[in-house]
Structure formats: C-alpha cells, structure tokens
Motif scaffolding. Structure first.
Motif, PDB file in Angstrom:
ATOM      1  N   VAL A 221       0.842  -1.193   0.000  1.00 27.01           N
ATOM      2  CA  VAL A 221       0.000   0.000   0.000  1.00 27.01           C
ATOM      3  C   VAL A 221       0.880   1.246   0.000  1.00 27.01           C
ATOM      4  CG1 VAL A 221      -0.304   0.248   2.511  1.00 27.01           C
ATOM      5  CG2 VAL A 221      -2.103   1.038   0.951  1.00 27.01           C
ATOM      6  N   GLU A 222       2.027   1.186   0.658  1.00 28.08           N
ATOM      7  CA  GLU A 222       2.972   2.309   0.619  1.00 28.08           C
ATOM      8  C   GLU A 222       3.490   2.503  -0.809  1.00 28.08           C
ATOM      9  OE1 GLU A 222       7.489   3.515   2.091  1.00 28.08           O
ATOM     10  OE2 GLU A 222       6.507   1.763   2.961  1.00 28.08           O
ATOM     11  N   GLU A 223       3.914   1.406  -1.451  1.00 25.98           N
ATOM     12  CA  GLU A 223       4.428   1.503  -2.823  1.00 25.98           C
ATOM     13  C   GLU A 223       3.374   2.079  -3.766  1.00 25.98           C
ATOM     14  OE1 GLU A 223       6.121  -1.331  -6.461  1.00 25.98           O
ATOM     15  OE2 GLU A 223       6.037  -2.155  -4.425  1.00 25.98           O
ATOM     16  N   LEU A 224       2.128   1.655  -3.587  1.00 24.71           N
ATOM     17  CA  LEU A 224       1.049   2.113  -4.452  1.00 24.71           C
ATOM     18  C   LEU A 224       0.772   3.597  -4.254  1.00 24.71           C
ATOM     19  CD1 LEU A 224      -1.261   1.701  -6.429  1.00 24.71           C
ATOM     20  CD2 LEU A 224      -2.598   0.637  -4.596  1.00 24.71           C
ATOM     21  N   ILE A 444      -8.320  -8.956  -8.717  1.00 24.88           N
ATOM     22  CA  ILE A 444      -7.577  -8.163  -7.732  1.00 24.88           C
ATOM     23  C   ILE A 444      -8.051  -8.496  -6.324  1.00 24.88           C
ATOM     24  CG2 ILE A 444      -7.306  -5.816  -6.819  1.00 24.88           C
ATOM     25  CD1 ILE A 444      -7.183  -4.826  -9.729  1.00 24.88           C
ATOM     26  N   ALA A 445      -9.373  -8.579  -6.147  1.00 20.94           N
ATOM     27  CA  ALA A 445      -9.940  -8.855  -4.823  1.00 20.94           C
ATOM     28  C   ALA A 445      -9.485 -10.212  -4.285  1.00 20.94           C
ATOM     29  CB  ALA A 445     -11.461  -8.801  -4.882  1.00 20.94           C
ATOM     30  N   SER A 446      -9.319 -11.197  -5.186  1.00 17.76           N
ATOM     31  CA  SER A 446      -8.925 -12.531  -4.726  1.00 17.76           C
ATOM     32  C   SER A 446      -7.416 -12.655  -4.525  1.00 17.76           C
ATOM     33  CB  SER A 446      -9.399 -13.596  -5.720  1.00 17.76           C
ATOM     34  OG  SER A 446      -8.743 -13.434  -6.963  1.00 17.76           O
ATOM     35  N   ASP A 447      -6.646 -11.701  -5.069  1.00 18.27           N
ATOM     36  CA  ASP A 447      -5.186 -11.805  -5.014  1.00 18.27           C
ATOM     37  C   ASP A 447      -4.539 -10.848  -4.028  1.00 18.27           C
ATOM     38  OD1 ASP A 447      -4.730 -13.781  -7.133  1.00 18.27           O
ATOM     39  OD2 ASP A 447      -2.772 -12.797  -7.306  1.00 18.27           O
ATOM     40  N   THR A 448      -5.296  -9.902  -3.493  1.00 15.54           N
ATOM     41  CA  THR A 448      -4.733  -8.894  -2.594  1.00 15.54           C
ATOM     42  C   THR A 448      -5.591  -8.808  -1.330  1.00 15.54           C
ATOM     43  OG1 THR A 448      -6.028  -7.139  -3.661  1.00 15.54           O
ATOM     44  CG2 THR A 448      -3.823  -7.549  -4.533  1.00 15.54           C
ATOM     45  N   SER A 449      -5.158  -7.988  -0.389  1.00 13.80           N
ATOM     46  CA  SER A 449      -5.914  -7.893   0.872  1.00 13.80           C
ATOM     47  C   SER A 449      -5.704  -6.528   1.518  1.00 13.80           C
ATOM     48  CB  SER A 449      -5.460  -8.994   1.842  1.00 13.80           C
ATOM     49  OG  SER A 449      -4.078  -8.846   2.130  1.00 13.80           O
ATOM     50  N   GLY A 450      -6.513  -6.263   2.524  1.00 15.73           N
ATOM     51  CA  GLY A 450      -6.361  -5.083   3.365  1.00 15.73           C
ATOM     52  C   GLY A 450      -6.499  -3.758   2.632  1.00 15.73           C
ATOM     53  N   ASP A 451      -5.747  -2.747   3.120  1.00 18.91           N
ATOM     54  CA  ASP A 451      -5.801  -1.408   2.529  1.00 18.91           C
ATOM     55  C   ASP A 451      -5.286  -1.412   1.092  1.00 18.91           C
ATOM     56  OD1 ASP A 451      -6.800  -0.133   4.881  1.00 18.91           O
ATOM     57  OD2 ASP A 451      -4.776  -0.172   5.746  1.00 18.91           O
ATOM     58  N   TYR A 452      -4.327  -2.286   0.806  1.00 21.65           N
ATOM     59  CA  TYR A 452      -3.794  -2.431  -0.548  1.00 21.65           C
ATOM     60  C   TYR A 452      -4.905  -2.813  -1.515  1.00 21.65           C
ATOM     61  CZ  TYR A 452      -0.808  -4.522  -4.239  1.00 21.65           C
ATOM     62  OH  TYR A 452      -0.184  -4.865  -5.420  1.00 21.65           O
TER      63      TYR A 452
END
Length: 462
Positions: A221-224, A444-452
């Motif tokens: 999330v920081e990188e994004l 995306i929803a199935s591959d990532t989590s949280g604030d990211y």
C-alpha cells in the motif's frame, strides 16, 4: 363490464390482460392503467397500425408496440440507440466493452474503441487472430474511426488542494493512521491534482507529504500510494532505473514502458532519467542488455516512430513482403529488418502491415515472430505489434499474468494500474473481462488484501 365510449364500433386489438376472460373486447378509459400508450389514443376502429415510435421513446416503443418499418435514426446509422448502447457498426463483436453508445451531435457516424478495432474480431491475443489472419477493417477511411480511450480516474470537480492536504494531515496525526481517509483522497484525484496537494501540504505544514506517508504506511500500500504521488514521467523514469539498478535486469519492465509510450512521452522520460538520476539511459541499456534486444530498446529510446495516422497501403504491402523475406521466406532471420519496420512505422501503419502479411505468409505476423525469435527480443517485438493491434489487450494480458498462479507480481500490478488509470484503464478492464471471462476487480480482490486491496479497487472502480 364497459366504459363510456369504449369500444367504438369495430373494437381494438387485444392487449395482454384485456379484455378480462370471458368478456367483450373492451379497454379502460383513457388515463387509466397507462392507456392509451401514445398521445392521440388508439388506432382507428377496424385495425390500422400504430404510429412509429418517436426517437425519444426508444426502440422498440416504450409502450411495447412495434415501430412498424422502423424510423430514421439520428445520424443515419442502422437501428436506434438503446439504454445499453448499440453495436457501433454491423457485425460488431458483442459482449463486455462493446455496444458503446454513439456520441457527438446527431451521433455523427460510428464510434469505435480500441476494443473494436476489427469488425467481428476479438482481442489481439499473444498468438494473433484466430485462423492466422486479422479480419478486414470495416469499409470507410480509418481517419473516420474515432478511437476513444478513458481512464477510471478523472480530475475531481470543486478541487481544493488545501482542504485535501488538511484531510491527509488529520489522517496521519496522532496515534494510528486513518488509511481509509487517505484512500478516499488519493484514489479520487488526478495526478496533476495530487502534485498540487503535495505542494499545499508543504506550504501549510512545512513538512514533506511523501516522508509523512512513508512513516505511516508500509508494504504494497505504501508503494502504491507513493507511485500515485509521482508525476507520470518521473514514475516511468524511476521504474526504468529500478529495472536496471543492481544485480539483474527486469527486461519486461523495459519492454512494457519503452515499447508502448508515445514519442513525446519517451523523450520526456529520457530527459527526466538524465536530470533526476544523472545517468544516460542509452548507456544503462547497453550495459544491462545485449544483441538484438539491446538494439530494439535503443531504437525505442529515440522517440522517433512515425506518428502520421494516415495509412500507406502500398508501403504496408512492401513492408509485409520485406518481413516475409527476412523471416519465413528464408533460412535464418534478418533481425535488423524486423527492428527497422517495427521500430519506425506508425501503429496504424503496422496494423495494415499485419493484415498484408497474413495474406502473403498464410499466417499472422505474431506467429511468425514466435517461430523466428526467442527470449526478450521476441517479447519486445510482440509487445510493439500488440500495441498496434489492440493496446488495452496488451495491458490486460500483462495484468492477468501478474496475478495468475501462485503469488502476485505486485510491482507490475501497481505500475500498470497507476500508469493507465488516467489513460485507458476503462478499456483495459473491458478487454480483461472479454479475454479471461472474469473482471479485473474480481481477480484483484482474490489476489490482494487489506488497505492495498481497497486502494486498488478504488482506482479500478467497480
């Protein structure tokens, strides 16, 4: 059961539910139950026909009657616009991303998006068009075909950089961080607006917004978020520098950026690379790559591709013949010929060359490159052709493979989402659904989590 004045002699044609079972053919008085369906009442006694549906009522008519013989549509295209849009030309492919409503005064002609480059044609898959030949384009001059692209992020109306800076300051002040407040701002502002927020933050608080964000965030999330706050040219230059920095080289990053940007974008990237990192990008490429791949990237760095949108079909035929003789038509491959044509011709010109080649070689040019090349130079040449045929399909494919299988290539996912968010991410999403039978947001929803995950989905849009 009857009503005053209904029916006149001769009666009316029956509507579903009228008359009630077992009773004579009658209708309720005008004004009840949405009858009559059009101003002017029912057709004359004894039958007759209904008036054609007015354009504002849609087609078929809003009341369910047929518009006999159709009606002239604005602009003269076949059929009428429906709520979900209309196919932009006869025989156009259907499904997600198609049926774009006509635009402009009087709908002035057909509308075509990159997803609709060929009538009846699908996306430019990595192996080329089915059957080895791209379908012919619709009749009419290419210049008349309007290629519309659209980002998922638009500049926010009523923008106030100071107010946004204050929101971000409050989100990071004190114990804990209000990540949702940060997401709400950064995902709904254009890149230019984010630069203004960054400047306002320093003016108002005497602090660097990026340093504050780094201290509050971590991981993907920081990188994004940091990527979103980089000006687009700087972000491309930064990505190229990191792809060549240290041990190893991320060749796919070099291909993705240098083979897909416009001349002006490439020149700005090269200048930014020099001014920000004090390095010459050509020297770094020569130090990190070799052979035909090195030469292809050096060609790309010049930013001298022909950008004339007019297609010379005679030249396309000559180039197709030249490429055939340099590859399929001889023992061995003349790589420099492929480099020359693919690095210098405009994208519309390359599209015409692909069509001409398929007729000469009885196979598509992408398949020939598969057979004649390997490794990074093959990937680079195919990236150029895919962008000529269908740029959103190229990026959709890159996004898919960044998430397919075990693990996620987060840097690629972040880079493409950020760099295309204000250009053509709407079309990329449409092509993704068409190519992989699932939405980009679902994957995306199935591959990532949280604030990211929340931030990525906020940028992509549901």
């Amino acid at each position: 059961m009857s009503y005053p004045g209904y029916p006149p002699s001769g009666g009316y044609p029956a509507f579903p539910g009228y008359p009630p079972t077992g009773q004579e053919s009658v209708y309720p008085p005008a004004g009840q139950y949405s009858y009559p369906p059009v101003p002017g009442g029912y057709p004359p006694a004894g039958g007759g026909t209904y008036p054609a549906a007015p354009p504002s009522a849609g087609y078929p008519g809003a009341a369910g009657y047929p518009a006999l013989g159709g009606y002239p549509a604005p602009g003269g295209y076949p059929g009428a616009p429906q709520a979900g849009g209309m196919p932009p030309y006869p025989g156009a492919p259907t499904g997600p991303g198609f049926g774009v409503p006509p635009t402009g005064p009087g709908f002035g002609g057909y509308t075509q998006t990159p997803a609709q480059s060929y009538a009846g044609g699908g996306p430019a898959q990595i192996s080329g068009y089915p059957g080895g030949q791209a379908p012919s384009p619709m009749p009419g001059p290419p210049a008349a075909m309007v290629q519309c692209t659209q980002g998922t992020i638009q500049a926010a109306p009523n923008f106030d950089a100071g107010r946004d800076a204050e929101i971000l300051r409050k989100a990071m002040k004190g114990f804990g961080t209000d990540e949702q407040a940060i997401i709400n701002v950064v995902a709904n502002r254009s890149s230019d607006q984010r630069q203004k927020i960054k400047a306002a933050f320093k003016t108002m608080y005497g602090k660097d917004l990026i340093k504050d964000l780094k201290s509050e965030l971590s991981g993907n999330v920081e990188e994004l978020i940091l990527a979103l706050f980089m000006p687009s040219t700087y972000y491309d230059a930064w990505s190229l520098r990191h792809a060549m920095k240290g041990a190893g080289t991320q060749e796919r990053v070099l291909i993705e950026i240098l083979c897909t940007r416009t001349n002006q974008e490439i020149r700005e990237i090269v200048n930014c690379y020099k001014s920000e990192f004090g390095r010459d990008i050509e020297q770094d490429i020569r130090a990190d790559t070799s052979g035909h791949f090195e030469r292809l990237l050096i060609s790309m760095c010049q930013g001298n591709r022909d950008e004339n949108q007019t297609v010379d079909y005679q030249k396309a035929q000559e180039d197709a013949q030249r490429l055939y003789q340099a590859g399929e038509g001889k023992l061995g491959t003349d790589e420099s010929c492929f480099n020359m044509v693919l690095a210098s011709r405009s994208f519309p010109q390359l599209k015409a060359t692909v069509e001409a080649y398929s007729k000469i070689a009885n196979r598509d040019l992408l398949s020939s490159i598969d057979r004649e090349f390997s490794g990074n130079v093959e990937r680079g040449l195919k990236a150029i052709l895919q962008c000529a045929l269908n740029r959103p399909a190229f990026f959709a494919e890159r996004l898919y493979y960044s998430m397919k299988g075990a693990g996620t290539d987060d840097s690629t996912l972040i880079r493409i989402i950020v760099t295309r968010s204000e250009i053509d991410l709407v079309q990329i999403k449409q092509m993704f659904t068409q190519m992989y039978q699932k939405t980009l947001a679902t994957m995306i929803a199935s591959d990532t989590s949280g604030d990211y995950r929340r931030l990525l989905l906020a940028i992509v849009g549901q």
